[in-house]
Scaffold this active site. Structure first.
Site: not given
Length: 308
Positions: A74, A51, A122, A119-120, A117, A220
């Site tokens: 984010e 992330d 996580t 890393l949607d 985002d 996600g």
């Protein structure tokens, strides 16, 4: 349609390459074996090294090329010097060959807000559910999501050692969406996709009210919208706060570009101004087709419980 040498199309072409770079970073962190997990607010709200690095890469790459953009990501990161290796300065040439919809041809850099985002999904990433993971870069103008890029770092990861990993989907309102094969759920089938890791009574009651033939619980927001456009689900139903503007901006564009619809549970369109609150407080309702059928089935008690 206007020439592609417009701010918007150059930005989308850059975002495509930048999202691909972020996808490579996401894969590399897994390969290196140290996810560097920290809890942000609770055990289901996690952040990993991927992330952090992916956001640094995306935001720094965009800011260098488009310094007047408003970029909202984010993850809160220190404003440290970014390693040059994280910077992506190329543009996807295929996008530059596409015409810019005329209503966006005169947009200036400073008029645009980019929602990131890195890393949607996580939590699913940390659990090895890699096909749930996406990188999301959404572009908004005058509060409306108008262009978006979704990278799936692990698309094809179960297709064997010779498969090409990853794909990138992109779209612009008025132009279309690209990088996937549009499919629909068979007529008369009601398949709901909803949260895997953030459920509660409101969520389950609203899903039940849809009278579904099947329910898919996955991670996600980007992944759920991909399920809609690839015919795996009919509606994405999430009757709860929890999802944020950076989760929905890019996926909303892809869905709208192929004739779908995404709103909150009350039917209000989402706003993406730079000063808007980040939380989608009244949840999400999204469909590729038959939006009114699903919207009409949301119980009043659930609407009353969710204040926009």
């Amino acid at each position: 349609m206007a020439s592609s040498n417009t701010v918007l199309m150059r930005l989308v072409a850059s975002a495509y390459s930048i999202a691909q770079k972020a996808g490579m970073i996401v894969r590399r962190v897994i390969a290196e074996g140290d996810l560097g997990i920290v809890e942000k607010t609770c055990a289901t709200d996690l952040q990993t090294k991927a992330d952090r690095l992916a956001q640094m890469s995306i935001c720094s790459s965009l800011a260098r090329k488009f310094p007047k953009l408003t970029i909202i990501g984010e993850e809160d990161l220190p404003s440290e010097e970014v390693d040059q290796e994280l910077i992506e300065d190329s543009q996807w040439e295929e996008i530059l060959k596409q015409p810019c919809p005329s209503q966006y041809s005169a947009i200036k850099e400073e008029d645009l807000v980019v929602w990131v985002d890195p890393l949607d999904g996580t939590k699913e990433y940390t659990e090895g559910l890699l096909d749930n993971v996406t990188v999301l870069i959404g572009i908004a103008y005058e509060g409306k999501a108008i262009a978006g890029v979704i990278n799936q770092p692990y698309y094809n990861y179960e297709a064997g050692p010779d498969a090409v990993l990853g794909r990138t989907i992109w779209g612009v309102l008025g132009l279309g969406a690209f990088g996937f094969q549009l499919k629909e759920v068979p007529a008369g089938k009601h398949i709901i996709t909803t949260t895997r890791s953030h459920s509660n009574k409101l969520v389950t009651d609203c899903v039940a009210a849809m009278n579904p033939d099947a329910v898919l619980r996955v991670g996600g927001a980007g992944n759920k919208i991909i399920q809609l456009i690839e015919g795996k689900a009919s509606a994405y139903v999430f009757a709860s706060p929890g999802c944020k503007k950076w989760d929905t901006c890019a996926p909303e564009v892809i869905l709208h570009a192929v004739g779908g619809k995404l709103t909150d549970i009350h039917g209000n369109v989402l706003q993406y101004h730079k000063d808007v609150k980040h939380m989608n407080s009244a949840g999400v309702l999204a469909t590729l087709r038959n939006y009114d059928y699903y919207a009409s089935r949301v119980p009043e008690s659930i609407k009353n419980a969710l204040v926009p």
